[in-house]
Design a protein around this motif. Structure first.
Motif, mmCIF file in Angstrom:
data_model
loop_
_atom_site.group_PDB
_atom_site.id
_atom_site.type_symbol
_atom_site.label_atom_id
_atom_site.label_comp_id
_atom_site.label_asym_id
_atom_site.label_seq_id
_atom_site.Cartn_x
_atom_site.Cartn_y
_atom_site.Cartn_z
ATOM 1 N N ILE A 110 0.887 -1.200 0.154
ATOM 2 C CA ILE A 110 0.044 -0.127 0.017
ATOM 3 C C ILE A 110 0.868 1.256 -0.184
ATOM 4 O O ILE A 110 0.551 2.073 -0.880
ATOM 5 N N GLN A 141 -7.395 6.977 -3.977
ATOM 6 C CA GLN A 141 -7.702 6.214 -2.830
ATOM 7 C C GLN A 141 -8.380 5.008 -3.375
ATOM 8 O O GLN A 141 -8.665 3.881 -2.860
ATOM 9 N N ARG A 142 -9.358 5.225 -4.492
ATOM 10 C CA ARG A 142 -10.135 4.166 -4.839
ATOM 11 C C ARG A 142 -9.718 3.095 -5.491
ATOM 12 O O ARG A 142 -10.015 1.997 -5.339
ATOM 13 N N LYS A 188 -7.899 1.113 -2.454
ATOM 14 C CA LYS A 188 -9.028 0.258 -1.826
ATOM 15 C C LYS A 188 -9.373 -0.953 -2.756
ATOM 16 O O LYS A 188 -9.487 -2.063 -2.173
ATOM 17 N N SER A 189 -9.180 -0.889 -4.028
ATOM 18 C CA SER A 189 -9.564 -1.814 -4.944
ATOM 19 C C SER A 189 -8.416 -2.915 -4.766
ATOM 20 O O SER A 189 -8.602 -4.292 -4.566
ATOM 21 N N GLY A 193 -6.380 -3.482 -2.255
ATOM 22 C CA GLY A 193 -6.055 -4.139 -1.046
ATOM 23 C C GLY A 193 -7.269 -4.939 -0.829
ATOM 24 O O GLY A 193 -7.240 -6.074 -0.234
ATOM 25 N N ARG A 194 -8.613 -4.659 -1.309
ATOM 26 C CA ARG A 194 -9.791 -5.720 -1.236
ATOM 27 C C ARG A 194 -9.518 -7.044 -1.983
ATOM 28 O O ARG A 194 -9.790 -8.057 -1.615
ATOM 29 N N LYS A 217 -6.842 -4.425 8.865
ATOM 30 C CA LYS A 217 -7.057 -2.865 8.715
ATOM 31 C C LYS A 217 -5.852 -2.223 7.883
ATOM 32 O O LYS A 217 -4.922 -2.167 8.541
ATOM 33 N N TYR A 233 -5.184 3.571 4.032
ATOM 34 C CA TYR A 233 -4.792 4.096 2.392
ATOM 35 C C TYR A 233 -4.643 5.907 2.317
ATOM 36 O O TYR A 233 -4.749 6.002 1.221
#
Length: 390
Positions: free
Chosen positions: A132, A142-143, A146-147, A149-150, A172, A175
């Protein structure tokens, strides 16, 4: 296991050796039979003390006695190995667009940074430090962060379900703070005009039609690849989206909102008419025909339906040659550009969502930067009232 000269200790299956620096280290080598009665060996080295090696060996023996051999035999799985298995197992369950997004993030971001890491070595701190944080430094939105990371978290959860690892330690991730920076994957209205003019002068048929369609309709790359001539209504100037095509497979649009019929302007409809004539002429020379259900966009040399990488390769080629100073975007960036232009011209969010085949909430989240500008302009509309100054 590096080839060190091992010396057996008094402890069963425990060995000692000298590492490259001359330090005494310990290892275990344990042979056992799996549930299929195939002979297996589990080994690990690098322990500082004999007790540490013995403790780790006891855990291995306990797993085997408890019937948890999968934890033992899969302990050397690298993240990229598991991601490959996970992707392959789910490619028929996910929508094509989802699979394509995951594949791109894995190839561009995850694999280069932590792909070679063993599943058992991945922790929350490792994910933050090695994946990250470097992506934040690269300036990813950020979008996108997060994608990415998911994807890893979902893959690790699946590994837990399949008893590859005991638990998912990634709980957790940070980001970073949203700094108002745009995603970066779009042109301004002026940049779009410059790019389309350049493509028209450089390659006025195949490439130009592709990027004119993306830029003036907001459809996704997979939807573009899935268009058939029967989807284009030249009398009513509309395009109907009923499918997406990627990875040599045809599937439904990304969501139920993806099924739609959209109006297109005269510039695009006239170019599509010219492009159809070009397709008919070139296919006829190759003893090929253009049928009602033929795919619209074809390779300009082979005259077969475009491949998954065709649009990306064309865009990279054109941006590399382009004499204008334009940002590097992906084909999906034309969708962002289209939606941003609509919002900037005060087209209602509900209407924008309907045109691009998204949910209004998604449009509000993704295009917040454009909406904020419209809100500021809307407030200024009332300045001329001059109430109380008469």
């Amino acid at each position: 296991m590096a080839r060190y000269k091992m010396t057996k200790t008094k402890k069963d299956s425990i060995y000692k050796y000298k590492d490259a620096a001359g330090n005494t280290k310990y290892a275990y080598r344990y042979k056992f039979y799996d549930k299929f009665q195939n002979r297996q060996e589990k080994s690990q080295q690098g322990f500082s003390t004999e007790q540490d090696a013995e403790r780790a060996l006891i855990e291995v023996k306990a797993d085997i006695l408890d019937g948890n051999q999968s934890y033992v035999t899969s302990a050397n799985y690298k993240l990229i190995d598991w991601l490959t298995i996970w992707m392959d197992a789910n490619k028929t369950n996910w929508r094509i667009g989802t699979y394509e997004l995951y594949e791109r993030h894995i190839r561009l971001h995850i694999s280069p940074l932590i792909g070679k890491m063993k599943l058992t070595k991945i922790t929350n701190m490792v994910m933050q430090r090695d994946l990250i944080n470097p992506l934040i430094e690269k300036g990813l939105s950020q979008r996108t962060l997060k994608s990415v990371g998911r994807i890893v978290i979902a893959a690790l959860n699946s590994a837990v379900d399949e008893r590859i690892i005991r638990n998912n330690p990634v709980t957790k991730l940070d980001y970073g703070k949203f700094n108002g920076k745009k995603d970066g994957n779009y042109f301004s209205e002026e940049e779009l005009k410059l790019f389309l003019n350049y493509v028209y002068k450089t390659e006025p048929t195949s490439y130009y039609t592709i990027f004119l369609t993306l830029g003036m309709s907001g459809i996704r790359k997979g939807e573009l690849a899935g268009l058939r001539w029967s989807d284009i209504d030249f009398e009513n100037n509309t395009i109907t989206i009923e499918r997406t095509r990627a990875n040599k497979k045809v599937g439904p649009p990304k969501s139920d909102n993806g099924y739609r019929t959209i109006s297109i302007n005269k510039i695009l409809i006239n170019q599509l008419k010219k492009y159809k004539v070009w397709c008919i002429q070139n296919k006829w020379e190759k003893q090929m025909t253009v049928e009602k259900d033929s795919y619209v966009f074809i390779d300009r040399y082979k005259f077969t339906p475009i491949s998954d990488t065709y649009v990306n390769d064309a865009l990279d080629y054109l941006l590399e040659k382009c004499t204008y100073d334009l940002p590097r975007i992906t084909p999906h960036g034309f969708r962002h550009t289209f939606a941003s232009i609509l919002i900037a011209n005060k087209i209602p969010v509900v209407s924008v969502a309907k045109i691009i085949g998204d949910h209004p909430t998604t449009v509000m989240n993704v295009y917040a930067h454009s909406l904020s500008r419209v809100e500021e302009e809307t407030v200024e509309l009332f300045n001329h009232f001059n109430i109380g100054e008469g």
